[in-house]
Design a protein around this motif. Structure first.
Motif, PDB file in Angstrom:
ATOM      1  N   ILE A 135       0.838  -1.201   0.000  1.00  0.00           N
ATOM      2  CA  ILE A 135       0.000   0.000   0.000  1.00  0.00           C
ATOM      3  C   ILE A 135       0.871   1.249   0.000  1.00  0.00           C
ATOM      4  CG2 ILE A 135      -1.709   1.293   1.327  1.00  0.00           C
ATOM      5  CD1 ILE A 135      -2.755  -1.393   2.388  1.00  0.00           C
ATOM      6  N   ALA A 136       1.960   1.207   0.776  1.00  0.00           N
ATOM      7  CA  ALA A 136       2.864   2.360   0.830  1.00  0.00           C
ATOM      8  C   ALA A 136       3.495   2.626  -0.539  1.00  0.00           C
ATOM      9  CB  ALA A 136       3.944   2.118   1.880  1.00  0.00           C
ATOM     10  N   VAL A 137       3.898   1.571  -1.243  1.00  0.00           N
ATOM     11  CA  VAL A 137       4.477   1.737  -2.578  1.00  0.00           C
ATOM     12  C   VAL A 137       3.444   2.306  -3.531  1.00  0.00           C
ATOM     13  CG1 VAL A 137       5.440   0.505  -4.560  1.00  0.00           C
ATOM     14  CG2 VAL A 137       6.203  -0.066  -2.253  1.00  0.00           C
ATOM     15  N   LEU A 138       2.184   1.836  -3.437  1.00  0.00           N
ATOM     16  CA  LEU A 138       1.118   2.353  -4.310  1.00  0.00           C
ATOM     17  C   LEU A 138       0.859   3.823  -4.031  1.00  0.00           C
ATOM     18  CD1 LEU A 138      -1.091   1.865  -6.403  1.00  0.00           C
ATOM     19  CD2 LEU A 138      -2.592   1.109  -4.535  1.00  0.00           C
ATOM     20  N   ILE A 139       0.812   4.200  -2.752  1.00  0.00           N
ATOM     21  CA  ILE A 139       0.612   5.609  -2.404  1.00  0.00           C
ATOM     22  C   ILE A 139       1.748   6.456  -2.944  1.00  0.00           C
ATOM     23  CG2 ILE A 139       0.523   7.234  -0.475  1.00  0.00           C
ATOM     24  CD1 ILE A 139      -0.905   5.045   1.137  1.00  0.00           C
ATOM     25  N   THR A 140       2.977   5.947  -2.827  1.00  0.00           N
ATOM     26  CA  THR A 140       4.142   6.677  -3.341  1.00  0.00           C
ATOM     27  C   THR A 140       4.044   6.880  -4.852  1.00  0.00           C
ATOM     28  OG1 THR A 140       5.520   5.736  -1.588  1.00  0.00           O
ATOM     29  CG2 THR A 140       6.655   6.664  -3.493  1.00  0.00           C
ATOM     30  N   ALA A 141       3.591   5.846  -5.561  1.00  0.00           N
ATOM     31  CA  ALA A 141       3.439   5.969  -7.014  1.00  0.00           C
ATOM     32  C   ALA A 141       2.378   7.003  -7.365  1.00  0.00           C
ATOM     33  CB  ALA A 141       3.084   4.609  -7.613  1.00  0.00           C
ATOM     34  N   LEU A 142       1.262   7.021  -6.628  1.00  0.00           N
ATOM     35  CA  LEU A 142       0.202   8.003  -6.901  1.00  0.00           C
ATOM     36  C   LEU A 142       0.692   9.424  -6.647  1.00  0.00           C
ATOM     37  CD1 LEU A 142      -2.870   6.152  -5.329  1.00  0.00           C
ATOM     38  CD2 LEU A 142      -2.358   6.469  -7.761  1.00  0.00           C
ATOM     39  N   ILE A 143       1.377   9.620  -5.518  1.00  0.00           N
ATOM     40  CA  ILE A 143       1.905  10.959  -5.222  1.00  0.00           C
ATOM     41  C   ILE A 143       2.977  11.332  -6.244  1.00  0.00           C
ATOM     42  CG2 ILE A 143       3.183  12.315  -3.523  1.00  0.00           C
ATOM     43  CD1 ILE A 143       1.765  10.754  -1.347  1.00  0.00           C
ATOM     44  N   GLY A 166       3.030  10.414  -9.392  1.00  0.00           N
ATOM     45  CA  GLY A 166       2.329  10.834 -10.607  1.00  0.00           C
ATOM     46  C   GLY A 166       1.842  12.266 -10.499  1.00  0.00           C
ATOM     47  N   ILE A 167       1.315  12.629  -9.330  1.00  0.00           N
ATOM     48  CA  ILE A 167       0.868  14.010  -9.122  1.00  0.00           C
ATOM     49  C   ILE A 167       2.056  14.972  -9.210  1.00  0.00           C
ATOM     50  CG2 ILE A 167      -0.152  15.593  -7.440  1.00  0.00           C
ATOM     51  CD1 ILE A 167      -1.792  13.198  -6.406  1.00  0.00           C
ATOM     52  N   MET A 168       3.181  14.565  -8.652  1.00  0.00           N
ATOM     53  CA  MET A 168       4.371  15.411  -8.689  1.00  0.00           C
ATOM     54  C   MET A 168       4.840  15.640 -10.123  1.00  0.00           C
ATOM     55  SD  MET A 168       8.078  14.706  -6.894  1.00  0.00           S
ATOM     56  CE  MET A 168       8.322  13.236  -7.893  1.00  0.00           C
ATOM     57  N   PHE A 169       4.857  14.569 -10.935  1.00  0.00           N
ATOM     58  CA  PHE A 169       5.263  14.731 -12.333  1.00  0.00           C
ATOM     59  C   PHE A 169       4.301  15.654 -13.071  1.00  0.00           C
ATOM     60  CE2 PHE A 169       7.628  10.594 -11.840  1.00  0.00           C
ATOM     61  CZ  PHE A 169       8.874  11.138 -12.106  1.00  0.00           C
ATOM     62  N   MET A 216       2.596  18.121 -11.780  1.00  0.00           N
ATOM     63  CA  MET A 216       2.881  19.494 -11.337  1.00  0.00           C
ATOM     64  C   MET A 216       4.145  20.038 -11.989  1.00  0.00           C
ATOM     65  SD  MET A 216       1.938  19.141  -7.284  1.00  0.00           S
ATOM     66  CE  MET A 216       2.383  20.842  -6.944  1.00  0.00           C
ATOM     67  N   LEU A 217       5.063  19.141 -12.368  1.00  0.00           N
ATOM     68  CA  LEU A 217       6.285  19.559 -13.059  1.00  0.00           C
ATOM     69  C   LEU A 217       6.074  19.727 -14.557  1.00  0.00           C
ATOM     70  CD1 LEU A 217       8.903  17.256 -11.261  1.00  0.00           C
ATOM     71  CD2 LEU A 217       8.635  19.727 -10.987  1.00  0.00           C
ATOM     72  N   GLY A 218       4.830  19.496 -15.010  1.00  0.00           N
ATOM     73  CA  GLY A 218       4.531  19.631 -16.429  1.00  0.00           C
ATOM     74  C   GLY A 218       4.908  18.417 -17.253  1.00  0.00           C
ATOM     75  N   LYS A 219       5.086  17.272 -16.610  1.00  0.00           N
ATOM     76  CA  LYS A 219       5.438  16.033 -17.303  1.00  0.00           C
ATOM     77  C   LYS A 219       4.251  15.068 -17.267  1.00  0.00           C
ATOM     78  CE  LYS A 219       9.629  17.700 -17.461  1.00  0.00           C
ATOM     79  NZ  LYS A 219      10.213  18.240 -18.717  1.00  0.00           N
ATOM     80  N   SER A 220       4.247  14.155 -18.195  1.00  0.00           N
ATOM     81  CA  SER A 220       3.208  13.139 -18.207  1.00  0.00           C
ATOM     82  C   SER A 220       3.366  12.223 -16.988  1.00  0.00           C
ATOM     83  CB  SER A 220       3.279  12.304 -19.488  1.00  0.00           C
ATOM     84  OG  SER A 220       2.480  11.146 -19.376  1.00  0.00           O
ATOM     85  N   PRO A 221       2.319  12.067 -16.157  1.00  0.00           N
ATOM     86  CA  PRO A 221       2.445  11.169 -14.994  1.00  0.00           C
ATOM     87  C   PRO A 221       2.786   9.741 -15.389  1.00  0.00           C
ATOM     88  CG  PRO A 221       0.509  12.567 -14.773  1.00  0.00           C
ATOM     89  CD  PRO A 221       1.032  12.775 -16.164  1.00  0.00           C
ATOM     90  N   ILE A 222       2.137   9.240 -16.445  1.00  0.00           N
ATOM     91  CA  ILE A 222       2.420   7.870 -16.880  1.00  0.00           C
ATOM     92  C   ILE A 222       3.833   7.772 -17.422  1.00  0.00           C
ATOM     93  CG2 ILE A 222       1.766   6.051 -18.497  1.00  0.00           C
ATOM     94  CD1 ILE A 222      -1.103   7.017 -18.293  1.00  0.00           C
ATOM     95  N   ALA A 236      14.566  11.694  -6.864  1.00  0.00           N
ATOM     96  CA  ALA A 236      14.767  10.427  -6.151  1.00  0.00           C
ATOM     97  C   ALA A 236      14.631  10.625  -4.648  1.00  0.00           C
ATOM     98  CB  ALA A 236      16.137   9.846  -6.484  1.00  0.00           C
ATOM     99  N   ASN A 237      15.159  11.733  -4.121  1.00  0.00           N
ATOM    100  CA  ASN A 237      15.043  11.997  -2.692  1.00  0.00           C
ATOM    101  C   ASN A 237      13.585  12.203  -2.281  1.00  0.00           C
ATOM    102  OD1 ASN A 237      17.824  11.897  -2.456  1.00  0.00           O
ATOM    103  ND2 ASN A 237      18.085  14.100  -2.716  1.00  0.00           N
ATOM    104  N   VAL A 238      12.822  12.868  -3.157  1.00  0.00           N
ATOM    105  CA  VAL A 238      11.397  13.080  -2.859  1.00  0.00           C
ATOM    106  C   VAL A 238      10.672  11.737  -2.807  1.00  0.00           C
ATOM    107  CG1 VAL A 238       9.249  14.095  -3.696  1.00  0.00           C
ATOM    108  CG2 VAL A 238      11.377  15.402  -3.824  1.00  0.00           C
ATOM    109  N   PHE A 239      10.932  10.870  -3.777  1.00  0.00           N
ATOM    110  CA  PHE A 239      10.292   9.556  -3.789  1.00  0.00           C
ATOM    111  C   PHE A 239      10.642   8.776  -2.528  1.00  0.00           C
ATOM    112  CE2 PHE A 239       9.113   9.961  -8.230  1.00  0.00           C
ATOM    113  CZ  PHE A 239       8.035   9.109  -8.344  1.00  0.00           C
TER     114      PHE A 239
END
Length: 365
Positions: free
Chosen positions: A23-31, A33-36, A38-44, A328-331
């Protein structure tokens, strides 16, 4: 005033305890995607570059193994500390001091060669890390010093000591004044496992063996039972005749020895010499690995590979998407918070306490 309280659950779900890391890994992936986004990149596209792209080439798998090796070794040692309720936050310093101690022979005595050089380097690396870890252990056992602060402060001492060595007495006289030691000779280099397809070395085998040995100790021996009892209930441990002070030294020495082993393996396997910076923060990232692996050495092996992927994914995202190297540090930070949040909500429930209205005064008679 309204306040939020955490109330311990009388029983927590065994199913969610197992699923918590996923669950923690899934939450990290969702956050992420949101971060990407916000950076103007495709989340996928960002998540593909971060988690999938590093696994598409054989040489990249080798790099994954190289980065996972120190994380697994350090985290396995930290699991012993954390389970015994000793908070060793200075594994980064023990990693560095292990690398320094293990490098004495190839740096100061390069003329000594032969098959015994590498085993002696590994033993000296473990001794260096263990010796550095005994400092916060002694301070805690003798004076009651907070081991979190003392072990953390010693990280900066080790980093500055390494920087002084490679810029001063250990600097390569033939290195054109660069801050680095002489390159290790062939007998001081860990051999590669499959040199035709990449540069992964046999340090990964040491990491797996360490995980198996510590798992056996924790689950099948009296010492493992002692570690768990003192970690969960020091009072019960005292009634059982276990010494909390001896456990402080044991846990820190095991943790420091494995961190020191990781340090000399990193230097003699991946780098081949000492430099001012030999770690991208393995000692701190290993804390996340330990908790993601549920403080179980076998789970730590899988968690180490996942966190190693975060390093490679950060590099791949820089190249493919042009994002900062801090991604990487954010992840890693989000993953740590997700693991801790999941564990907290499994064991506690949130209760909102609202202030009670004041009672109306009784009318005067």
């Amino acid at each position: 005033m309204t306040r939020i309280e955490l109330v311990r659950r009388p029983q927590h779900s065994a199913l969610f305890s197992v699923l918590s890391p996923f669950i923690a890994v899934l939450i990290t992936a969702l956050i992420g995607g949101i971060m990407f986004a916000m950076l103007g990149k495709s989340p996928i596209g960002g998540l593909h570059a971060y988690f999938i792209e590093p696994l598409t080439e054989v040489w990249s798998i080798h790099e994954l193994i190289i980065k996972a090796t120190p994380l697994i070794l350090i985290a396995v040692g930290l699991s012993v500390c954390f389970l015994s309720n000793n908070w060793n936050i200075g594994a980064e310093g023990q990693f560095i001091m292990g690398a320094i101690a293990g490098s004495v022979m190839p740096v100061l005595y390069p003329g000594i060669t032969g098959p015994m050089v590498l085993p002696l380097m590994l033993i000296m690396g473990m001794a260096g890390g263990a010796a550095w870890a005994t400092v916060p252990a002694f301070l805690k056992a003798r004076f009651g010093t907070n081991e979190i602060l003392s072990s953390l402060m010693l990280v900066y001492v080790a980093e500055l000591f390494l920087d002084w060595l490679v810029r001063g007495p250990w600097r390569n006289p033939e290195g054109f004044n660069f801050p680095e030691t002489r390159s290790f000779h062939a007998d001081a280099i860990l051999p590669e496992m499959l040199s035709a397809s990449g540069r992964a070395h046999y340090g990964f085998v040491f990491a797996i063996l360490a995980a198996l040995i510590v798992w056996f100790m924790l689950s099948r021996t009296l010492k493992g039972y002692e570690i768990r009892v003192l970690g969960e209930s020091p009072r019960a441990g005292r009634f059982a005749g276990f010494s909390a002070k001896r456990m402080v030294f044991f846990a820190f020495i095991v943790s420091g020895a494995l961190a020191g082993l990781a340090g000399i393996i990193e230097v003699s396997g991946a780098i081949g010499q000492l430099r001012p910076a030999i770690s991208p923060g393995y000692g701190f990232t290993a804390i996340i690995v330990a908790f993601l692996g549920r403080l179980n050495p076998l789970g730590i092996v899988a968690a180490g590979l996942i966190l190693a992927l975060s390093y490679l994914g950060g590099e791949a995202a820089q190249i493919s998407l042009g994002v900062s190297d801090k991604v990487a540090n954010v992840f890693q930070g989000v993953l740590l918070f997700s693991v801790l949040a999941c564990d907290t909500l499994i064991r506690y429930r949130i209760r909102i306490v609202r202030p009670q209205p004041a009672a109306a005064p009784e009318p005067a008679r």
